[in-house]
Design a protein around this motif. Sequence first.
Motif, PDB file in Angstrom:
ATOM      1  N   ASN A  13       0.503  -1.200  -0.190  1.00  0.00           N
ATOM      2  CA  ASN A  13       0.222   0.591  -0.335  1.00  0.00           C
ATOM      3  C   ASN A  13       0.974   1.406  -0.053  1.00  0.00           C
ATOM      4  O   ASN A  13       1.779   1.143  -0.176  1.00  0.00           O
ATOM      5  CB  ASN A  13      -1.125   0.016   1.213  1.00  0.00           C
ATOM      6  CG  ASN A  13       0.021  -0.475   2.626  1.00  0.00           C
ATOM      7  OD1 ASN A  13       1.321   0.425   2.578  1.00  0.00           O
ATOM      8  ND2 ASN A  13      -0.709  -0.675   3.692  1.00  0.00           N
ATOM      9  N   GLU A  14      -0.011   2.375  -0.408  1.00  0.00           N
ATOM     10  CA  GLU A  14       1.096   3.591   0.130  1.00  0.00           C
ATOM     11  C   GLU A  14       2.188   4.138   1.127  1.00  0.00           C
ATOM     12  O   GLU A  14       2.846   4.307   1.396  1.00  0.00           O
ATOM     13  CB  GLU A  14       0.362   4.894   0.507  1.00  0.00           C
ATOM     14  CG  GLU A  14      -0.841   4.904  -0.663  1.00  0.00           C
ATOM     15  CD  GLU A  14       0.362   5.404  -2.228  1.00  0.00           C
ATOM     16  OE1 GLU A  14       1.278   5.956  -2.123  1.00  0.00           O
ATOM     17  OE2 GLU A  14      -1.150   5.062  -3.003  1.00  0.00           O
ATOM     18  N   ASP A 182      -5.038  -0.705  -6.654  1.00  0.00           N
ATOM     19  CA  ASP A 182      -5.148   0.263  -6.246  1.00  0.00           C
ATOM     20  C   ASP A 182      -3.872  -0.054  -5.700  1.00  0.00           C
ATOM     21  O   ASP A 182      -3.339   0.934  -4.414  1.00  0.00           O
ATOM     22  CB  ASP A 182      -5.878   1.238  -5.687  1.00  0.00           C
ATOM     23  CG  ASP A 182      -6.600   0.344  -4.511  1.00  0.00           C
ATOM     24  OD1 ASP A 182      -6.350  -0.972  -4.390  1.00  0.00           O
ATOM     25  OD2 ASP A 182      -7.742   0.668  -3.475  1.00  0.00           O
ATOM     26  N   GLN A 183      -2.912  -0.449  -5.360  1.00  0.00           N
ATOM     27  CA  GLN A 183      -1.502  -1.012  -4.749  1.00  0.00           C
ATOM     28  C   GLN A 183      -0.604  -1.779  -6.187  1.00  0.00           C
ATOM     29  O   GLN A 183      -0.498  -1.224  -6.945  1.00  0.00           O
ATOM     30  CB  GLN A 183      -2.171  -2.713  -3.912  1.00  0.00           C
ATOM     31  CG  GLN A 183      -2.597  -2.143  -3.229  1.00  0.00           C
ATOM     32  CD  GLN A 183      -3.377  -3.308  -1.837  1.00  0.00           C
ATOM     33  OE1 GLN A 183      -2.117  -3.029  -1.327  1.00  0.00           O
ATOM     34  NE2 GLN A 183      -4.108  -3.787  -1.469  1.00  0.00           N
TER      35      GLN A 183
END
Length: 228
Positions: A13-14, A182-183
């Motif tokens: 992730n971020e 989204d990863q």
Amino acid sequence: MNEDRYEIKFTLNEFGITHALSWLAQIGAKKKYQDRDVNSLYFDNLNQDAVKDNLAGITPRFKVRLRWYEGKTLEKFDPNLEIKTRNGRLGSKILCPLPEIRKSIDTKSIFSLSEEVFQKSRRFNIAHKSINSHLLPMLIVQYQREYYEINNGLRITIDKKIKFSDANQNIKLKFIKPINFDQYIMELKFSQNLKLQVANLMRSLSLTPKRLSKYLLGLAMLGYATYI
């Protein structure tokens, strides 16, 4: 065929990608190439053996895909039909260059493109169980890839802006609507003789590797497979 190499993957992730980039700087990793857009069209047979073997953890297992790249400075890379073998954490590929289908990728429907791919690839006389049966287009995976390397031969790639599209459609690639993942996916790639060195480097990474297949992940996001 490429030499067998270790391939270790991480889903980030971020927060994870920030930590990973810090680790790359710490171990002295440098950018190897400019970022590239990577495109893969995956094939499977009617029984979806590639899916089933992966879910069951069978090794060796195989995936067949057409792969092509786009460079940020209008670089041109010839498309390849690839047969990828996975045996535990070791991976290798058979590459069949198909430069003549570059134009077809943009102009033909997926079904017509797939037919041309296997027609043109016959000249390689590949005797491999993964392409003995009729193969169908299943999934398109697209992403941007960053390339890093350290001087002992360890290669690291980071994939971002990952998109999956249903390839079982008789339309042109440009008309397909993708869904976004989204990863980030980071992968460490290294020869067998570097196993101990990389293990030492990974101690400071403090992230847990994951058995990950973009092919299965994409099919799961499209509702065609159950994959955790």
